[in-house]
Design a protein around this motif. Structure first.
Motif, mmCIF file in Angstrom:
data_model
loop_
_atom_site.group_PDB
_atom_site.id
_atom_site.type_symbol
_atom_site.label_atom_id
_atom_site.label_comp_id
_atom_site.label_asym_id
_atom_site.label_seq_id
_atom_site.Cartn_x
_atom_site.Cartn_y
_atom_site.Cartn_z
ATOM 1 N N LEU B 13 -73.836 24.980 -28.059
ATOM 2 C CA LEU B 13 -74.571 26.240 -28.245
ATOM 3 C C LEU B 13 -76.068 25.999 -28.459
ATOM 4 C CD1 LEU B 13 -71.978 27.968 -30.604
ATOM 5 C CD2 LEU B 13 -72.676 28.867 -28.378
ATOM 6 N N ASN B 14 -76.522 24.766 -28.143
ATOM 7 C CA ASN B 14 -77.947 24.402 -28.266
ATOM 8 C C ASN B 14 -78.491 24.493 -29.682
ATOM 9 O OD1 ASN B 14 -78.403 23.752 -25.550
ATOM 10 N ND2 ASN B 14 -78.496 25.939 -25.051
ATOM 11 N N ALA B 15 -77.659 24.210 -30.655
ATOM 12 C CA ALA B 15 -78.135 24.208 -32.036
ATOM 13 C C ALA B 15 -79.114 23.062 -32.247
ATOM 14 C CB ALA B 15 -76.959 24.047 -32.990
ATOM 15 N N ARG B 16 -80.106 23.302 -33.101
ATOM 16 C CA ARG B 16 -80.950 22.208 -33.572
ATOM 17 C C ARG B 16 -80.235 21.604 -34.778
ATOM 18 N NH1 ARG B 16 -86.091 20.370 -32.911
ATOM 19 N NH2 ARG B 16 -86.475 21.969 -31.363
ATOM 20 N N MET B 17 -79.873 20.329 -34.667
ATOM 21 C CA MET B 17 -79.057 19.704 -35.696
ATOM 22 C C MET B 17 -79.947 18.911 -36.657
ATOM 23 S SD MET B 17 -76.071 20.778 -34.605
ATOM 24 C CE MET B 17 -74.829 19.865 -35.515
ATOM 25 N N VAL B 18 -79.611 18.953 -37.947
ATOM 26 C CA VAL B 18 -80.370 18.188 -38.940
ATOM 27 C C VAL B 18 -79.407 17.500 -39.909
ATOM 28 C CG1 VAL B 18 -82.402 19.684 -38.900
ATOM 29 C CG2 VAL B 18 -80.563 20.158 -40.519
ATOM 30 N N ASP B 19 -79.910 16.484 -40.582
ATOM 31 C CA ASP B 19 -79.142 15.789 -41.617
ATOM 32 C C ASP B 19 -79.123 16.658 -42.865
ATOM 33 O OD1 ASP B 19 -78.121 14.179 -43.597
ATOM 34 O OD2 ASP B 19 -79.471 12.489 -43.223
ATOM 35 N N PHE B 20 -77.941 17.095 -43.241
ATOM 36 C CA PHE B 20 -77.795 17.988 -44.374
ATOM 37 C C PHE B 20 -76.882 17.286 -45.371
ATOM 38 C CE2 PHE B 20 -76.730 21.925 -46.538
ATOM 39 C CZ PHE B 20 -77.881 22.672 -46.384
ATOM 40 N N GLY B 21 -77.483 16.502 -46.267
ATOM 41 C CA GLY B 21 -76.710 15.741 -47.247
ATOM 42 C C GLY B 21 -75.689 14.815 -46.602
ATOM 43 N N GLY B 22 -76.094 14.168 -45.513
ATOM 44 C CA GLY B 22 -75.195 13.227 -44.857
ATOM 45 C C GLY B 22 -74.333 13.840 -43.768
ATOM 46 N N TRP B 23 -74.455 15.160 -43.585
ATOM 47 C CA TRP B 23 -73.709 15.856 -42.518
ATOM 48 C C TRP B 23 -74.683 16.275 -41.425
ATOM 49 C CZ3 TRP B 23 -68.377 16.964 -42.673
ATOM 50 C CH2 TRP B 23 -67.743 16.644 -43.897
ATOM 51 N N ASP B 24 -74.249 16.129 -40.174
ATOM 52 C CA ASP B 24 -75.059 16.561 -39.042
ATOM 53 C C ASP B 24 -74.750 18.036 -38.792
ATOM 54 O OD1 ASP B 24 -76.932 16.008 -37.039
ATOM 55 O OD2 ASP B 24 -75.366 15.720 -35.536
ATOM 56 N N MET B 25 -75.643 18.914 -39.285
ATOM 57 C CA MET B 25 -75.348 20.356 -39.314
ATOM 58 C C MET B 25 -76.397 21.169 -38.555
ATOM 59 S SD MET B 25 -72.575 20.469 -41.113
ATOM 60 C CE MET B 25 -72.324 22.180 -41.600
ATOM 61 N N PRO B 26 -76.007 22.353 -38.038
ATOM 62 C CA PRO B 26 -76.978 23.198 -37.332
ATOM 63 C C PRO B 26 -77.948 23.868 -38.299
ATOM 64 C CG PRO B 26 -74.831 24.281 -37.400
ATOM 65 C CD PRO B 26 -74.651 22.933 -38.046
ATOM 66 N N ILE B 27 -79.251 23.709 -38.069
ATOM 67 C CA ILE B 27 -80.254 24.409 -38.883
ATOM 68 C C ILE B 27 -80.537 25.774 -38.262
ATOM 69 C CG2 ILE B 27 -82.222 23.244 -37.754
ATOM 70 C CD1 ILE B 27 -82.291 23.909 -41.455
ATOM 71 N N ASN B 28 -80.518 25.846 -36.937
ATOM 72 C CA ASN B 28 -80.577 27.139 -36.233
ATOM 73 C C ASN B 28 -80.089 26.956 -34.803
ATOM 74 O OD1 ASN B 28 -82.851 26.696 -34.306
ATOM 75 N ND2 ASN B 28 -84.039 26.449 -36.189
ATOM 76 N N TYR B 29 -79.843 28.081 -34.134
ATOM 77 C CA TYR B 29 -79.432 28.056 -32.728
ATOM 78 C C TYR B 29 -80.535 28.648 -31.855
ATOM 79 C CZ TYR B 29 -74.804 27.350 -34.794
ATOM 80 O OH TYR B 29 -73.734 26.875 -35.505
ATOM 81 N N GLY B 30 -81.776 28.575 -32.338
ATOM 82 C CA GLY B 30 -82.907 29.150 -31.605
ATOM 83 C C GLY B 30 -83.886 29.721 -32.610
ATOM 84 N N SER B 31 -83.530 30.846 -33.218
ATOM 85 C CA SER B 31 -84.428 31.486 -34.173
ATOM 86 C C SER B 31 -83.731 31.759 -35.496
ATOM 87 C CB SER B 31 -84.967 32.799 -33.611
ATOM 88 O OG SER B 31 -85.586 33.541 -34.643
ATOM 89 N N GLN B 32 -84.210 31.086 -36.527
ATOM 90 C CA GLN B 32 -83.667 31.278 -37.873
ATOM 91 C C GLN B 32 -83.853 32.721 -38.346
ATOM 92 O OE1 GLN B 32 -85.147 28.421 -40.716
ATOM 93 N NE2 GLN B 32 -84.824 29.780 -42.449
ATOM 94 N N ILE B 33 -84.975 33.321 -37.987
ATOM 95 C CA ILE B 33 -85.253 34.691 -38.443
ATOM 96 C C ILE B 33 -84.316 35.688 -37.753
ATOM 97 C CG2 ILE B 33 -86.989 36.537 -38.408
ATOM 98 C CD1 ILE B 33 -89.081 34.482 -39.143
#
Lengths: 129, 360
Positions: B13-33
């Motif tokens: 789904l083209n998520a931007r992935m980030v390290d979230f306490g050791g988990w590779d998690m989606p920070i957003n899928y385009g626009s957080q707002i």
């Protein structure tokens, strides 16, 4: 993969620079940089007639996530800041290389543009990040 | 880095992935707002499978939790009812904040933070020994939070033909079994919705059915601005092991009665209360332009009076908001030191937003 137009020049700090016909330069932040920052919510642009040296911080952009300085790519005098960004900072997210430009500057040295990174060098630079 | 069972779906789904306490998690899928607004106005979903589900079973489960938690599980009279609580150390500092679901007298389920998983499991297991309570991490479950004013209606369609009939009468802050899932009417956004615990092998199928029913994927970036607007604390930012619940706005979660209940940390926070709590957590709204950030200084007439614990931009209010820990005497105004400048801010009641509407 982010969009890196061939006709522009770039800095390591993720500004893009376009040479206009009258010799002035238009500056913004790259598609790569806006993607990293996420949704922009606040932009503070420089005023006309402000002068900066290459590497000076001359604008501030803030996203939901973080604040970031925009650095002046060349020595010169500001001609215009993009005041439309004050009410619509998200323009940078949608059109980083077009309506999302941040300021126009008259360079002290017209050759300064050619000293900046070209698109291939910039692409390599962000691949290393 | 650890991955949830939904990881491949986020990437597709083209998520931007980030390290979230050791988990590779989606920070957003385009626009957080945009994702933030979807949850305030319609329905969105988060993968919260990184959170830790812990089951506690045994004849002494209730007594154990009455010792472990600053809030009192004796308040839980109805099966399925949930309780928010802090888990304190002996010094009264917050080890974690968590939700406990009362399944029955010998079975409670808690959900603790992802970033505190190891220390929480170690602490809970250690305390449980004396009570003979069996502590089991349920890493066989994934968890999807479906939130927003239309979240429950859309989730019912995605869950199954009889979901509306079986779940619609469940009140807020309850959990109920549905097939092999546990559906809780809880969340971290200030909106109605569900947190669905689903066997990890079935998580992708549920996510896909939610997508088909127009529940929009939302990243953990939006989850943070939603919880901040809703006035909910974030562990590690607004409190930690050096902060008592009395210093982070969580007084209301401490059950002081009955006085005989000797929960861990009681002596320390009782002493703190008697001596007078010196700091408090407040809400701030910035009067000028810019965005308040964590750890910025809170000033009053040139004197430092506190620090921002959670600062961000409120998409609902279109201005910067924050939680800050300040001297107890701070009244209605202050300044926030931002990038070398002092910008005026006003002190407001928490929450900032509830059920889609500004509380200011």
């Amino acid at each position: 993969m982010s969009n890196i137009p061939n006709e522009l020049r770039y800095t390591k700090s993720h500004e893009w620079v376009r040479r206009n016909e009258d010799g002035t330069l238009t500056v913004g932040i790259t598609d790569h940089a806006q993607g990293l920052l996420g949704d922009l919510v606040f932009v503070e642009t420089p005023e006309a007639e402000d002068t900066f040296s290459s590497g000076d911080d001359c604008a501030v952009i803030e996203s939901v996530k973080a604040a970031s300085d925009v650095y002046c790519p060349v020595d010169g005098e500001i001609i215009e800041g993009n005041e439309a960004l004050a009410d619509a900072p998200e323009t940078i997210n949608h059109d980083a290389y077009g309506d999302g430009w941040i300021f126009k500057i008259k360079p002290e040295d017209e050759g300064a543009f050619d000293e900046l990174m070209d698109s291939d060098e910039y692409a390599e630079n962000i691949a290393e990040d | 880095m650890k991955k949830t069972p939904l990881h491949d779906l986020h990437v597709s789904l083209n998520a931007r992935m980030v390290d979230f306490g050791g988990w590779d998690m989606p920070i957003n899928y385009g626009s957080q707002i945009d994702e933030h607004h979807v949850i305030r106005q319609d329905a969105g979903m988060f993968d919260v499978s990184h959170m830790t589900i812990v089951d506690m079973k045994g004849d002494n489960a209730k007594a154990f939790l009455q010792k472990l938690l600053a809030n009192d599980v004796a308040k839980l009279k109805d099966e399925g009812k949930a309780l928010y609580s802090c888990m304190l150390n002996e010094e009264g500092g917050v080890i974690d904040d968590l939700i406990t679901y009362y399944i029955n007298d010998t079975f409670y389920r808690t959900v603790v933070n992802a970033s505190t998983r190891e220390k929480d499991l170690a602490w809970i297991t250690k305390q449980a020994e004396a009570f003979g309570v069996e502590v089991t991490e349920r890493d066989d479950y994934a968890m999807i939070a479906v939130q927003g004013p239309n979240a429950r209606a859309k989730a019912h369609k995605a869950l199954g033909d009889d979901a509306a009939e079986k779940l619609d009468d469940m009140k807020p802050f309850f959990i109920r079994e549905y097939g092999n899932m546990s559906v809780a009417r809880t969340g971290y956004t200030g909106e109605d919705g569900y947190e669905i615990m689903v066997p990890e092998t079935e998580a992708s199928a549920l996510w896909s059915r939610l997508l088909e029913n127009e529940v929009k994927p939302c990243g953990l970036g939006a989850r943070d601005t939603l919880r901040l607007e809703a006035g909910m604390n974030l562990y590690g930012s607004d409190m930690d092991e050096t902060i008592s619940p009395l210093e982070c706005g969580l007084n209301w979660t401490v059950a002081w009665e009955p006085v005989e209940r000797d929960f861990i940390g009681r002596a320390a926070i009782t002493k703190q209360k008697e001596q007078g709590v010196k700091r408090k957590l407040i809400g701030l709204v910035l009067e000028g332009k810019g965005v308040i950030r964590n750890h910025q200084k809170v000033m009053l007439d040139g004197k430092e009076v506190g620090e921002v614990t959670s600062g961000s931009f409120s998409p609902t209010l279109s201005q910067a908001i924050a939680f800050a820990r300040v001297d107890k005497d701070l009244a209605d105004k202050c300044q926030v030191e931002m990038r070398g400048k002092q910008i005026d801010a006003r002190v407001v009641k928490i929450p900032f937003v509830r059920n889609g509407k500004s509380c200011l």
